[in-house]
Every structure is written in C-alpha cells, then in structure tokens.
Design a protein around this motif. Sequence first.
Motif, PDB file in Angstrom:
ATOM      1  N   TYR A  16       0.780  -1.230   0.000  1.00 15.90           N
ATOM      2  CA  TYR A  16       0.000   0.000   0.000  1.00 15.90           C
ATOM      3  C   TYR A  16       0.814   1.284   0.000  1.00 15.90           C
ATOM      4  O   TYR A  16       0.248   2.364  -0.188  1.00 15.90           O
ATOM      5  N   ILE A  17       2.114   1.169   0.208  1.00 12.71           N
ATOM      6  CA  ILE A  17       2.951   2.368   0.156  1.00 12.71           C
ATOM      7  C   ILE A  17       3.932   2.268  -1.020  1.00 12.71           C
ATOM      8  O   ILE A  17       3.893   3.091  -1.929  1.00 12.71           O
ATOM      9  N   LEU A  18       4.784   1.252  -1.041  1.00 14.54           N
ATOM     10  CA  LEU A  18       5.816   1.160  -2.078  1.00 14.54           C
ATOM     11  C   LEU A  18       5.207   0.907  -3.457  1.00 14.54           C
ATOM     12  O   LEU A  18       5.484   1.649  -4.400  1.00 14.54           O
ATOM     13  N   SER A  21       3.184   3.797  -4.738  1.00 10.27           N
ATOM     14  CA  SER A  21       4.042   4.889  -5.201  1.00 10.27           C
ATOM     15  C   SER A  21       4.664   4.566  -6.549  1.00 10.27           C
ATOM     16  O   SER A  21       4.724   5.424  -7.439  1.00 10.27           O
ATOM     17  N   ARG A  22       5.118   3.349  -6.711  1.00 11.25           N
ATOM     18  CA  ARG A  22       5.721   2.959  -7.994  1.00 11.25           C
ATOM     19  C   ARG A  22       4.699   3.023  -9.116  1.00 11.25           C
ATOM     20  O   ARG A  22       5.031   3.417 -10.232  1.00 11.25           O
ATOM     21  N   ASP A  23       3.469   2.640  -8.824  1.00  5.81           N
ATOM     22  CA  ASP A  23       2.418   2.690  -9.839  1.00  5.81           C
ATOM     23  C   ASP A  23       2.160   4.121 -10.295  1.00  5.81           C
ATOM     24  O   ASP A  23       1.827   4.360 -11.457  1.00  5.81           O
ATOM     25  N   ALA A  25       4.448   6.677 -10.082  1.00  4.77           N
ATOM     26  CA  ALA A  25       5.682   7.400 -10.402  1.00  4.77           C
ATOM     27  C   ALA A  25       5.749   7.838 -11.865  1.00  4.77           C
ATOM     28  O   ALA A  25       6.116   8.987 -12.159  1.00  4.77           O
ATOM     29  N   GLU A  26       5.416   6.968 -12.791  1.00  8.78           N
ATOM     30  CA  GLU A  26       5.509   7.321 -14.211  1.00  8.78           C
ATOM     31  C   GLU A  26       4.540   8.456 -14.559  1.00  8.78           C
ATOM     32  O   GLU A  26       4.907   9.411 -15.240  1.00  8.78           O
ATOM     33  N   ILE A  27       3.317   8.356 -14.084  1.00 10.63           N
ATOM     34  CA  ILE A  27       2.316   9.384 -14.369  1.00 10.63           C
ATOM     35  C   ILE A  27       2.724  10.709 -13.731  1.00 10.63           C
ATOM     36  O   ILE A  27       2.665  11.765 -14.373  1.00 10.63           O
ATOM     37  N   TYR A  28       3.166  10.659 -12.490  1.00 10.60           N
ATOM     38  CA  TYR A  28       3.607  11.884 -11.811  1.00 10.60           C
ATOM     39  C   TYR A  28       4.738  12.538 -12.609  1.00 10.60           C
ATOM     40  O   TYR A  28       4.720  13.738 -12.860  1.00 10.60           O
ATOM     41  N   GLY A  29       5.729  11.734 -12.983  1.00  5.52           N
ATOM     42  CA  GLY A  29       6.882  12.246 -13.719  1.00  5.52           C
ATOM     43  C   GLY A  29       6.498  12.842 -15.060  1.00  5.52           C
ATOM     44  O   GLY A  29       7.027  13.884 -15.470  1.00  5.52           O
ATOM     45  N   ARG A  30       5.590  12.213 -15.761  1.00  7.12           N
ATOM     46  CA  ARG A  30       5.152  12.676 -17.074  1.00  7.12           C
ATOM     47  C   ARG A  30       4.580  14.097 -16.999  1.00  7.12           C
ATOM     48  O   ARG A  30       4.725  14.882 -17.922  1.00  7.12           O
ATOM     49  N   TYR A  31       3.952  14.427 -15.890  1.00  8.59           N
ATOM     50  CA  TYR A  31       3.335  15.741 -15.744  1.00  8.59           C
ATOM     51  C   TYR A  31       4.129  16.693 -14.847  1.00  8.59           C
ATOM     52  O   TYR A  31       3.631  17.747 -14.445  1.00  8.59           O
ATOM     53  N   GLU A 106      12.401  10.205  -0.478  1.00  8.63           N
ATOM     54  CA  GLU A 106      11.359  10.834  -1.289  1.00  8.63           C
ATOM     55  C   GLU A 106      10.627   9.838  -2.176  1.00  8.63           C
ATOM     56  O   GLU A 106       9.484  10.067  -2.547  1.00  8.63           O
ATOM     57  N   THR A 107      11.273   8.734  -2.515  1.00  3.42           N
ATOM     58  CA  THR A 107      10.633   7.711  -3.351  1.00  3.42           C
ATOM     59  C   THR A 107      10.033   6.580  -2.518  1.00  3.42           C
ATOM     60  O   THR A 107       9.518   5.613  -3.076  1.00  3.42           O
ATOM     61  N   TYR A 108      10.119   6.693  -1.204  1.00  2.00           N
ATOM     62  CA  TYR A 108       9.546   5.729  -0.254  1.00  2.00           C
ATOM     63  C   TYR A 108      10.233   4.363  -0.278  1.00  2.00           C
ATOM     64  O   TYR A 108       9.733   3.415   0.296  1.00  2.00           O
ATOM     65  N   THR A 109      11.393   4.254  -0.915  1.00  2.00           N
ATOM     66  CA  THR A 109      12.100   2.972  -0.959  1.00  2.00           C
ATOM     67  C   THR A 109      12.958   2.739   0.270  1.00  2.00           C
ATOM     68  O   THR A 109      13.322   1.603   0.565  1.00  2.00           O
ATOM     69  N   ASN A 110      13.291   3.808   0.991  1.00  3.50           N
ATOM     70  CA  ASN A 110      14.082   3.700   2.215  1.00  3.50           C
ATOM     71  C   ASN A 110      13.268   4.264   3.371  1.00  3.50           C
ATOM     72  O   ASN A 110      12.761   5.382   3.281  1.00  3.50           O
TER      73      ASN A 110
END
Length: 175
Positions: A16-18, A21-23, A25-31, A106-110
């Motif tokens: 529910y977090i990682l 967020s990964r799902d 990430a691409e859409i967020y970055g695109r905009y 910031e990417t929630y991986t750590n």
Amino acid sequence: MPTLQIQEAYYFYRTYILEYSRDKAEIYGRYGFSLQGSVGSKDWEVFAAILLNDRARRGDGADLVNYEVKSAVIGGSFEYQYHRNRGLNKLTDDRDVDHIFVARSETYTNVEVWLVERTKMVPTFDRWLPELLQNYETAERQRFRRSVTYGFVRSQGIQLLEISDGELTYFLEAP
C-alpha cells in the motif's frame, strides 16, 4: 517495549505504500510532479498501528491509543501542529504517549522507524507550552507549529525497523 508485528507491517508497506508509489511514479513524472507527499500521513499511521499492534485513537489527540506518529524525509524535521481550539489538549495528549517517527526517502524505498519514549519528549513539550500559550494571545493566529529534528530522534530514539531499497534490512529483535 511493544511486540512488533514486523511481517504484517512490511506487507502493508510493500503493498500500500511502495507499490502504490511505484504505480504512480511514471504518471507523476510525465506531468512534472514528484512523488514527495503522495503517501499521506494516515498511511504511515496505519503502518505504525500494524507494526505496534495498536489502534487509532478517537478524537483530536494522539494518532494511536499509545503513540503519536510523525513522518518526514530522512534527515528532515518532524512537524507538530497545534490548532487554536484544541492545541492545549493536543499538547497535553502528546506528553502522555510514546512517539513513532517514520523517516523515509522521497521515493519511499528507504524507511527508518524510530521510537522515542514519552519521558524523552516531555522536556520538549514543556518548552513549547509557554510558547503555545503566548502564540494564541494574538487572536488571528490559528496554528502553532514546532518541529523535532531527525538528529534528536536518532540520538534519543530506539530504531525499530529499517527498509533499504524496498527490502526489510533491520528490525529490533524481541527482548
């Protein structure tokens, strides 16, 4: 020291977090958006509730029955915010529970999870109390904000869990 529900909390984090967020990430970055702030405080509160086998507290006090939960970027400060109408009660409530600090990338991986016992937090709240009261002497002020530094959390806290690159790398063993 609470009995930690490590695997249950890690499952919640991964699902529910990682992955969430990964799902995005691409859409967020695109905009042109960063992931920063895309995971809400409630997600970290649920994560902590699972980890600590606790429950949400009703009302405006601490987040959980036995804990206040704060999250911030690793190395940043953890903000406490007190609203005019409930601030004094909230500050009093914060004195009566232990505090969980979730430091994350910031990417929630750590992710690092720290416990600071209430006895180590009380001097901070005692210092804030007269400032809070003075703040609300001005009628226009609606909020009182203060922060606890990452350095304070690391020096006064007990690390409960660490996740590096999305993988569980450390957890506090039961005594």
